[in-house]
Motif scaffolding. Sequence first.
Motif, PDB file in Angstrom:
ATOM      1  N   THR A   5       0.840  -1.205   0.000  1.00 30.94           N
ATOM      2  CA  THR A   5       0.000   0.000   0.000  1.00 30.94           C
ATOM      3  C   THR A   5       0.874   1.253   0.000  1.00 30.94           C
ATOM      4  OG1 THR A   5      -1.611  -1.224   1.282  1.00 30.94           O
ATOM      5  CG2 THR A   5      -1.888   1.156   1.210  1.00 30.94           C
ATOM      6  N   LEU A   6       0.590   2.155  -0.920  1.00 34.41           N
ATOM      7  CA  LEU A   6       1.374   3.388  -0.981  1.00 34.41           C
ATOM      8  C   LEU A   6       0.674   4.498  -0.213  1.00 34.41           C
ATOM      9  CD1 LEU A   6       2.400   3.429  -4.744  1.00 34.41           C
ATOM     10  CD2 LEU A   6       3.746   2.687  -2.787  1.00 34.41           C
ATOM     11  N   LYS A   7       1.482   5.306   0.424  1.00 34.05           N
ATOM     12  CA  LYS A   7       0.909   6.418   1.180  1.00 34.05           C
ATOM     13  C   LYS A   7       0.891   7.664   0.282  1.00 34.05           C
ATOM     14  CE  LYS A   7       1.706   9.102   5.302  1.00 34.05           C
ATOM     15  NZ  LYS A   7       2.615   9.453   6.375  1.00 34.05           N
ATOM     16  N   ILE A   8      -0.313   8.101  -0.030  1.00 32.46           N
ATOM     17  CA  ILE A   8      -0.447   9.316  -0.839  1.00 32.46           C
ATOM     18  C   ILE A   8      -0.874  10.458   0.060  1.00 32.46           C
ATOM     19  CG2 ILE A   8      -1.700  10.455  -2.700  1.00 32.46           C
ATOM     20  CD1 ILE A   8      -2.089   8.045  -4.082  1.00 32.46           C
ATOM     21  N   VAL A   9      -0.152  11.550  -0.012  1.00 29.15           N
ATOM     22  CA  VAL A   9      -0.571  12.753   0.711  1.00 29.15           C
ATOM     23  C   VAL A   9      -0.843  13.841  -0.318  1.00 29.15           C
ATOM     24  CG1 VAL A   9       0.140  14.530   2.356  1.00 29.15           C
ATOM     25  CG2 VAL A   9       0.682  12.125   2.798  1.00 29.15           C
ATOM     26  N   ALA A  10      -2.053  14.390  -0.263  1.00 25.08           N
ATOM     27  CA  ALA A  10      -2.431  15.452  -1.187  1.00 25.08           C
ATOM     28  C   ALA A  10      -2.435  16.764  -0.413  1.00 25.08           C
ATOM     29  CB  ALA A  10      -3.811  15.173  -1.766  1.00 25.08           C
ATOM     30  N   LEU A  11      -1.619  17.690  -0.868  1.00 27.71           N
ATOM     31  CA  LEU A  11      -1.615  19.023  -0.262  1.00 27.71           C
ATOM     32  C   LEU A  11      -2.395  19.949  -1.183  1.00 27.71           C
ATOM     33  CD1 LEU A  11      -0.672  21.250   1.672  1.00 27.71           C
ATOM     34  CD2 LEU A  11       1.461  21.394   0.361  1.00 27.71           C
ATOM     35  N   SER A  12      -3.581  20.330  -0.726  1.00 27.11           N
ATOM     36  CA  SER A  12      -4.394  21.252  -1.510  1.00 27.11           C
ATOM     37  C   SER A  12      -4.162  22.660  -0.985  1.00 27.11           C
ATOM     38  CB  SER A  12      -5.888  20.889  -1.379  1.00 27.11           C
ATOM     39  OG  SER A  12      -6.647  21.947  -1.923  1.00 27.11           O
ATOM     40  N   ALA A 176       5.620   4.628 -12.276  1.00 26.95           N
ATOM     41  CA  ALA A 176       6.572   4.977 -11.210  1.00 26.95           C
ATOM     42  C   ALA A 176       6.066   4.446  -9.862  1.00 26.95           C
ATOM     43  CB  ALA A 176       6.752   6.487 -11.140  1.00 26.95           C
ATOM     44  N   LEU A 177       4.760   4.490  -9.664  1.00 27.11           N
ATOM     45  CA  LEU A 177       4.188   3.999  -8.405  1.00 27.11           C
ATOM     46  C   LEU A 177       4.315   2.473  -8.327  1.00 27.11           C
ATOM     47  CD1 LEU A 177       1.062   6.318  -8.303  1.00 27.11           C
ATOM     48  CD2 LEU A 177       3.102   6.475  -6.877  1.00 27.11           C
ATOM     49  N   ARG A 178       4.068   1.803  -9.459  1.00 27.53           N
ATOM     50  CA  ARG A 178       4.187   0.336  -9.471  1.00 27.53           C
ATOM     51  C   ARG A 178       5.628  -0.089  -9.196  1.00 27.53           C
ATOM     52  NH1 ARG A 178      -0.177  -0.727 -13.809  1.00 27.53           N
ATOM     53  NH2 ARG A 178      -1.987  -0.769 -12.427  1.00 27.53           N
ATOM     54  N   ARG A 184       9.489  -2.495  -3.068  1.00 23.93           N
ATOM     55  CA  ARG A 184       9.168  -2.839  -1.675  1.00 23.93           C
ATOM     56  C   ARG A 184       8.979  -4.344  -1.519  1.00 23.93           C
ATOM     57  NH1 ARG A 184       5.827   1.784   0.262  1.00 23.93           N
ATOM     58  NH2 ARG A 184       7.440   3.349   0.358  1.00 23.93           N
ATOM     59  N   ALA A 185       8.251  -4.943  -2.504  1.00 23.52           N
ATOM     60  CA  ALA A 185       7.971  -6.380  -2.421  1.00 23.52           C
ATOM     61  C   ALA A 185       9.280  -7.164  -2.484  1.00 23.52           C
ATOM     62  CB  ALA A 185       7.043  -6.786  -3.561  1.00 23.52           C
ATOM     63  N   GLN A 186      10.201  -6.721  -3.361  1.00 24.54           N
ATOM     64  CA  GLN A 186      11.494  -7.414  -3.479  1.00 24.54           C
ATOM     65  C   GLN A 186      12.303  -7.282  -2.195  1.00 24.54           C
ATOM     66  OE1 GLN A 186      13.470  -6.015  -7.006  1.00 24.54           O
ATOM     67  NE2 GLN A 186      11.831  -6.782  -8.325  1.00 24.54           N
ATOM     68  N   GLN A 187      12.245  -6.076  -1.628  1.00 25.37           N
ATOM     69  CA  GLN A 187      12.972  -5.818  -0.378  1.00 25.37           C
ATOM     70  C   GLN A 187      12.427  -6.714   0.736  1.00 25.37           C
ATOM     71  OE1 GLN A 187      12.556  -1.761   0.746  1.00 25.37           O
ATOM     72  NE2 GLN A 187      14.687  -1.548   1.317  1.00 25.37           N
ATOM     73  N   ALA A 188      11.089  -6.825   0.784  1.00 31.37           N
ATOM     74  CA  ALA A 188      10.448  -7.638   1.831  1.00 31.37           C
ATOM     75  C   ALA A 188      10.800  -9.104   1.631  1.00 31.37           C
ATOM     76  CB  ALA A 188       8.941  -7.450   1.786  1.00 31.37           C
ATOM     77  N   ALA A 189      10.887  -9.565   0.351  1.00 34.95           N
ATOM     78  CA  ALA A 189      11.218 -10.968   0.078  1.00 34.95           C
ATOM     79  C   ALA A 189      12.655 -11.264   0.470  1.00 34.95           C
ATOM     80  CB  ALA A 189      11.000 -11.260  -1.406  1.00 34.95           C
ATOM     81  N   ARG A 190      13.529 -10.264   0.312  1.00 31.18           N
ATOM     82  CA  ARG A 190      14.955 -10.474   0.641  1.00 31.18           C
ATOM     83  C   ARG A 190      15.209 -10.436   2.140  1.00 31.18           C
ATOM     84  NH1 ARG A 190      16.401  -7.146  -3.777  1.00 31.18           N
ATOM     85  NH2 ARG A 190      16.576  -5.391  -2.366  1.00 31.18           N
ATOM     86  N   ALA A 191      14.361  -9.710   2.874  1.00 33.90           N
ATOM     87  CA  ALA A 191      14.631  -9.468   4.301  1.00 33.90           C
ATOM     88  C   ALA A 191      14.824 -10.755   5.109  1.00 33.90           C
ATOM     89  CB  ALA A 191      13.533  -8.605   4.895  1.00 33.90           C
TER      90      ALA A 191
END
Length: 197
Positions: A5-12, A176-178, A184-191
């Motif tokens: 899950t990506l954290k999106i912050v929208a600054l309006s 870019a988001l994907r 992240r998924a690769q990092q988690a698999a390597r951990a």
Amino acid sequence: MSQQTLKIVALSGGLQRPSRTLALVEELVDGIAQAVPVQAQTIELGTLVPQFGPVLYRQKLPAEVERALQAIESADLLVAASPVFRGAYSGLFKHLLDFVHQDALVDKLVLLAATGGSDRHALVIDHQLRPLFSFFQSRTLPVGVYATDADFSNYVITSEALRSRIELAVERAVPALRQLVDARAQQAARAPLLALA
Ligand SMILES: Cc1cc2nc3c(=O)[nH]c(=O)nc-3n(C[C@H](O)[C@H](O)[C@H](O)COP(=O)(O)O)c2cc1C
């Protein structure tokens, strides 16, 4: 929140309510949320202004503004949007970002957006907002979205042309988001493997 899950912050940067700038960022966030798993948060500049307007140093800010800054700094994607005031982003939009640590947005993905009364100020995205985030060494996404008052009716988006521009911006943001999700998924698999080594 899962690692995917990506954290999106929208600054309006809108200072009033209702706000076209807010309507635009909400549509952008919705579009992204349909393409990738996200947890989204919207920060409305207008609600924070009375708390940070007269403040110069971050340590003197009230907790709500500090939380907003931390959200901006920890986002995977920042959607940064301002109304155009006299040909540029608003001074208060810049004032909030002046509290952000100069290294806190390095490499951060930023989707730029702006609203104005006139078509003639569309370059505010590339001539004002993009250089601002270049200072922060952020990775601004290639397509930003500019909307004018004529794209809205009663602060609701009514223009098909604007909807198409939003779709294009989302389409160009998604790879870019994907990549971020995959990394992240690769990092988690390597951990676990690294833990065994
Ligand atoms: C003080 C002020 C200055 C403005 N200057 C410009 C401008 O230079 N160019 C422009 O296109 N629109 C300008 N506008 C119009 C706003 O950018 C536009 O209505 C915007 O969509 C308002 O966003 P909001 O609904 O989120 O408040 C100005 C509006 C105000 C209040």
